[in-house]
Design an enzyme around this catalytic site. Structure first.
Site, mmCIF file in Angstrom:
data_model
loop_
_atom_site.group_PDB
_atom_site.id
_atom_site.type_symbol
_atom_site.label_atom_id
_atom_site.label_comp_id
_atom_site.label_asym_id
_atom_site.label_seq_id
_atom_site.Cartn_x
_atom_site.Cartn_y
_atom_site.Cartn_z
ATOM 1 N N SER A 87 -9.504 2.225 3.936
ATOM 2 C CA SER A 87 -8.274 2.952 3.162
ATOM 3 C C SER A 87 -7.526 1.971 2.058
ATOM 4 O O SER A 87 -6.847 2.421 1.111
ATOM 5 C CB SER A 87 -7.383 3.915 3.840
ATOM 6 N N LYS B 5 0.776 -1.171 -0.050
ATOM 7 C CA LYS B 5 -0.050 0.103 0.049
ATOM 8 C C LYS B 5 0.964 1.127 -0.021
ATOM 9 O O LYS B 5 2.008 1.241 0.517
ATOM 10 C CB LYS B 5 -0.986 -0.045 1.240
ATOM 11 N N SER C 203 -9.955 -0.432 7.804
ATOM 12 C CA SER C 203 -9.124 -0.151 6.484
ATOM 13 C C SER C 203 -8.609 -1.348 5.746
ATOM 14 O O SER C 203 -8.376 -1.680 4.466
ATOM 15 C CB SER C 203 -8.073 0.698 6.469
#
Length: 469
Positions: free
Chosen positions: A154, A79, A178
């Site tokens: 996220s 990420k 997330s």
């Protein structure tokens, strides 16, 4: 069957036994990436030349007879908010696009140590602070099942990449859902690990420290398409780093619980609306577990509505004091609007109330741990509602609905507990889904139950993205 379609466990076995090479695996996944990523924008930095070079090195090591680590040659993603040496930790923020990491964060280092080959970096909202993976630097990630709804956040890029076959394992992190929310939205498996299970710091920001809410609640975890891959990824990611004082060196499997294992299911979460499809998913998960010998009962753990309020009191006050000024200065318009809407609904509290909330959290945690002595597993819907429409959170009314749906996702981070999101049932083109929670360091119980549910529901296989009409 093409190599990009395999899960990490099988792909690692094929490479280890010489039935496939790391180069072939990387080439297959990169070809898949180039085919599907333009439709979803899940991977925002492709590491093609680096991945191919690492694959050549991996194949040479096997040819020389070296001992092979568990993910040798397996393509994965990381990420954009986690440090990877030589690459920007931009977190979807334009002014941070040149913040080049000098070293790997522990979770990235652990993936590399296990032999994984990182083929790309996945998208997130600016500052990783929404359940919509959209930012001014990299653009919007689309849900491959339905582009009109969020892929989650996220770690939305991670969830969408996993769902479409861009890597067998995608790294994510979770402070309010997330990892679990993108797993739900994209119909894959997502493991939010418990407090201290995986070393969790970024060298680029370590010197500045983090607010207490993030210290207590934020954890790392994988997205996968099989529960066994989630177990494998956990074992790999949890390798220690003594610079993180929180890291907890405990076995991957705890003491056997009393049998039969008792499961508390919460189909309808107090404090707001619950979509019938998500209510049904929780009851269906309970049915699967009951058929396997678990004792399942609909029963409410302590003070759920107050737990949700505590998460907001702590986190919104942390954000107001630190991240909000940065967001106003460096964030994109939608991110600013979404955070402004959150702050209008849940106001920051004064110091005395903040300290009281942290104290009450400790007392509430004692209540929950007492409850979980009797009910070692608790199952909630991952979200109380269906995945919201894109950018639904930029108005106060829309944000209120999003936060209402999120209330089931906030319990695990409040207490630092693990939560495994697994698909259960479906609703149109979308999968419905639940999260399985256990006590700290008992990810094994979540994974065991997840495998039972997976056996009944069927293993997730990669999908082609649905394109907008």
């Amino acid at each position: 069957m093409e190599l990009w379609q395999y899960d990490a466990t099988d792909l690692a076995r094929l490479i280890r036994t010489g039935q496939a090479s790391a180069r072939e695996a990387v080439d297959s996944v990169l070809a898949r990436l180039h085919k599907v990523n333009p439709a979803i924008n899940a991977v925002v930095r492709v590491l093609e030349s680096e991945a191919r070079a690492e694959a050549e090195t991996a194949d040479a090591a096997r040819a020389r007879g070296h001992a092979l680590p568990p993910l040798h040659g397996v393509p994965v993603t990381t990420k954009i908010n986690v440090d990877q040496a030589g690459l920007p930790t931009d977190n979807g923020v334009i002014p941070l696009k040149d913040l080049i990491a000098q070293e790997d964060s522990p979770v990235v280092a652990n993936l590399k140590h296990a032999g994984a080959i990182i083929v790309g970096r996945t998208n997130a909202p600016a500052f990783s602070m929404r359940i919509f993976s959209d930012n001014a630097l990299h653009g919007r990630t689309l849900n491959p099942r339905d582009p009109s709804v969020t892929p989650g956040g996220s770690s939305g890029g991670a969830g969408a990449a996993t769902a479409t076959g861009i890597g067998a394992i995608a790294h994510g992190n979770d402070i309010g859902g997330s990892v679990r929310i993108p797993a739900y939205c994209n119909g894959v498996v997502g493991l939010r690990t418990g407090f201290a299970r995986i070393p969790s710091f970024n060298p680029t920001g370590a010197a500045a420290g983090r607010p207490i809410g993030a210290v207590l609640m934020a954890t790392q975890g994988p997205h996968t398409r099989t529960v066994r891959d989630a177990r494998l990824a956990l074992e790999v990611m949890a390798r220690g780093d003594r610079r993180d004082w929180r890291w907890n060196d405990v076995p991957m499997r705890g003491a056997p619980p009393a049998r039969p294992i008792k499961v508390a299911i919460v189909p309808e979460v107090p404090g707001g609306k619950s979509h019938p499809a998500q209510v049904a998913a929780v009851r269906l998960a309970g049915k699967h577990l009951r058929a396997a010998g678990y004792v399942v009962e609909e029963i409410l753990p302590p003070d759920i509505e107050r737990c949700v309020e505590l998460w907001h009191e702590i986190c919104v006050t942390d954000v107001f004091g630190g991240l909000w000024p940065m967001m106003q200065k460096m964030g994109d318009p939608d991110g600013i609007a979404a955070m402004q809407a959150w702050l209008s609904i849940h106001k920051p509290v004064d110091l005395a109330t903040y300290v009281s909330a942290l104290t009450e959290r400790e007392a509430m945690l004692f209540k929950w741990m007492t409850f979980m002595q009797q009910w070692p597993l608790v199952i909630f819907p991952t979200l109380c509602g269906l995945p919201p429409k894109q950018v639904a959170d930029i108005t106060p009314d829309g944000q209120r609905e999003v936060l209402d749906s999120m209330r089931s996702a906030l319990i695990a981070p409040l207490f630092g507990l693990p939560g495994l999101a697994v698909p259960v049932g479906s609703h149109g083109a979308l999968r419905t889904g639940v999260q399985i929670m256990a006590m700290r360091n008992r990810e094994d119980l979540c994974l065991d139950a997840g495998e039972v549910i997976e056996a009944a529901e069927g293993i997730v296989t990669p999908i082609d993205p649905v394109t907008a009409a």
